[in-house]
Each structure stands twice: as structure tokens, then as C-alpha cells.
Design a protein around this motif. Sequence first.
Motif, mmCIF file in Angstrom:
data_model
loop_
_atom_site.group_PDB
_atom_site.id
_atom_site.type_symbol
_atom_site.label_atom_id
_atom_site.label_comp_id
_atom_site.label_asym_id
_atom_site.label_seq_id
_atom_site.Cartn_x
_atom_site.Cartn_y
_atom_site.Cartn_z
ATOM 1 N N GLU A 151 0.802 -1.219 0.000
ATOM 2 C CA GLU A 151 0.000 0.000 0.000
ATOM 3 C C GLU A 151 0.836 1.271 0.000
ATOM 4 O O GLU A 151 0.293 2.367 0.131
ATOM 5 C CB GLU A 151 -0.931 0.012 1.217
ATOM 6 C CG GLU A 151 -1.944 -1.111 1.223
ATOM 7 C CD GLU A 151 -2.871 -1.063 2.423
ATOM 8 O OE1 GLU A 151 -3.910 -1.733 2.381
ATOM 9 O OE2 GLU A 151 -2.557 -0.346 3.404
ATOM 10 N N LEU A 152 2.139 1.127 -0.145
ATOM 11 C CA LEU A 152 3.025 2.281 -0.053
ATOM 12 C C LEU A 152 4.241 2.055 -0.939
ATOM 13 O O LEU A 152 4.771 0.943 -1.010
ATOM 14 C CB LEU A 152 3.475 2.477 1.402
ATOM 15 C CG LEU A 152 3.925 3.869 1.847
ATOM 16 C CD1 LEU A 152 2.744 4.836 1.844
ATOM 17 C CD2 LEU A 152 4.532 3.798 3.242
ATOM 18 N N THR A 153 4.675 3.106 -1.622
ATOM 19 C CA THR A 153 5.899 3.050 -2.413
ATOM 20 C C THR A 153 6.774 4.230 -2.033
ATOM 21 O O THR A 153 6.286 5.363 -1.933
ATOM 22 C CB THR A 153 5.581 3.102 -3.920
ATOM 23 O OG1 THR A 153 4.789 1.971 -4.268
ATOM 24 C CG2 THR A 153 6.862 3.085 -4.744
ATOM 25 N N GLU A 154 8.061 3.965 -1.785
ATOM 26 C CA GLU A 154 9.006 5.020 -1.422
ATOM 27 C C GLU A 154 10.259 4.919 -2.271
ATOM 28 O O GLU A 154 10.718 3.822 -2.596
ATOM 29 C CB GLU A 154 9.384 4.938 0.057
ATOM 30 C CG GLU A 154 8.292 5.381 1.009
ATOM 31 C CD GLU A 154 8.803 5.568 2.429
ATOM 32 O OE1 GLU A 154 8.440 6.567 3.051
ATOM 33 O OE2 GLU A 154 9.569 4.700 2.906
ATOM 34 N N ALA A 155 10.807 6.069 -2.613
ATOM 35 C CA ALA A 155 12.107 6.153 -3.270
ATOM 36 C C ALA A 155 12.976 7.054 -2.415
ATOM 37 O O ALA A 155 12.578 8.170 -2.063
ATOM 38 C CB ALA A 155 11.968 6.710 -4.679
ATOM 39 N N THR A 156 14.161 6.565 -2.054
ATOM 40 C CA THR A 156 15.040 7.277 -1.134
ATOM 41 C C THR A 156 16.448 7.340 -1.697
ATOM 42 O O THR A 156 16.984 6.326 -2.151
ATOM 43 C CB THR A 156 15.077 6.578 0.239
ATOM 44 O OG1 THR A 156 13.748 6.407 0.715
ATOM 45 C CG2 THR A 156 15.873 7.393 1.246
ATOM 46 N N LEU A 157 17.045 8.509 -1.656
ATOM 47 C CA LEU A 157 18.425 8.693 -2.078
ATOM 48 C C LEU A 157 19.310 8.742 -0.837
ATOM 49 O O LEU A 157 19.137 9.607 0.025
ATOM 50 C CB LEU A 157 18.575 9.990 -2.880
ATOM 51 C CG LEU A 157 19.995 10.340 -3.330
ATOM 52 C CD1 LEU A 157 20.520 9.313 -4.329
ATOM 53 C CD2 LEU A 157 20.040 11.753 -3.922
#
Length: 273
Positions: A151-157
Amino acid sequence: MRSLHDGPRIDRSFHREFRGVTRGLALDLGSSGTRAWMPGHGVVADAACAGAADGPGHGRPVRRGRIVDPVSCGRMLGRIADTALGPDRSGTVIVLSHPVLAGAEHRAAAREAAASLGPTRVIALDSARAAAACAAPQDGGPLLVVDIGAELTEATLLVGGRIRDARQAETGLSDLGPGEPPTAVVRTVLDMVLDMWQQDRHGAVLGALRKGPLLAGGGAARLDVTNRIAVRLGAPVRLVDDPATTVVRGAGLILNSVLRRAATAPALSGRHR
């Protein structure tokens, strides 16, 4: 879509003093269930056995990366801890992962639920750095972590092990209908990466893309998702075995490090000066 500017920047060190702890449990609270990891045992609970807090017919305590039912969440974690650790929780440390852009309310509720398990100490760890601990390349440099959940999508640098930028969208695999192609999920990932790229003044996103983003979460286990992301980004992607457990296994590696440090720490002879 939320960005780092809307959420907390978490750059705290994991390396604290934990003298006296001898056992531990790593936990990953997810919308589809909770995964747990123990030293010497690996993953001891997963979504299949811990997804529902109170049995069939009851709602899930975590939705869209937020704890919506703290009481049920506490009971669920209690059952996992009873099975993994037994009734005596003395000398125990819990490493608890949370979404990178989890709000203060979720983080506080998660800490409270973990602390309610008994005489334990709690380390809160964001999911991106947990995934990096499990599967980050050893060559250093910037790393892009894309976590595609139910239910969640994250992109992290990550740069130097710290969060430089992050994006979050309340979109995941559960939003897809039966047989529906993952177009919406892939588009969400592309939009987040493009947004970070446009705001990046140091070339870190481009450097991370050249090495290939690290994909984690249940979405990374689907070839139709990973192949489309690789093609649309024009970059290779990094995958590990069983990507749905990448975060909890990374939290487990942090836990192992804490336990080793505690075992070799000299006894305190007095107060620090």
C-alpha cells in the motif's frame, strides 16, 4: 506524493551503548503484515502468519504505512515476541523499521508498541537504510532505494549512509486489480525518481542510477514490475533473493551489530566524565 521536505529527516546513528543486552528481534511493520527476524533463525514470522492482528475478519493494524489500530498492533507484536523470545524479555533489544517518511504519530505509536513488549530497548530504523544494510553495494557512493510495498511506495536517495532525499506515494500492489498490469505502480516510481532528479544539484541521483537502484518490497519480486522499471529508467536494477524480506533482514544485520558491540563492551567502572 510526499517528499522529504514534508517529513522528518532521520540521520541518527545506530551506534549507541547497549550494555547488558543479549538477545534481540528485528521487526518490519508493513501494510500487508509484519515480518520478524531473529539471530540464528532468520525470518521467524511473515505476512502469511502475522498479517491479521486478531484473526480472520479483523482489520489490519497498519494501513498505508500508518498504525491505525495501536491496540491490535501491540497484541500482534506481543504474540510474535512470545513465540520468538518467550515470556522473559530481559536483556532484549528490538530493531524496528518504519517508512522513511513515516509521520511522528506513526513513529511514536511504533516505539510504544515495541516498548510494551517488556523490559526491552528499542532502535527505530528507517526502511531505506535497513534495505541498504542488507543489499547495498560495497563500492560506496550514492544509492537509490525503491521500496514497493502493498500500500506504499518510497524512493530514497542515500549519500554516505544518510538520507539526502525521499519521496512517498500511497500506491502499492494492493491497488492493482486481478490481472491488471503494474502500470500505475511503475509510473509512480518513475515520477518519484524524476522529481528527485530535477531537484538534485549535485548529480547524486544520476550517479545512483548509473549503478542501478536497489529494489525492495513485494513489488520487487514481480518481474513485470522490475523489468518495466529497468526499461523506463534505462538503468540496471539491483535485486536480492526474496526482496519482500530485504528490510527486515537488513534490520537483523543492524541488530547483530548491536549485539556484538554489547558483548564486547567493557563493563562500566563509574560515570563517564
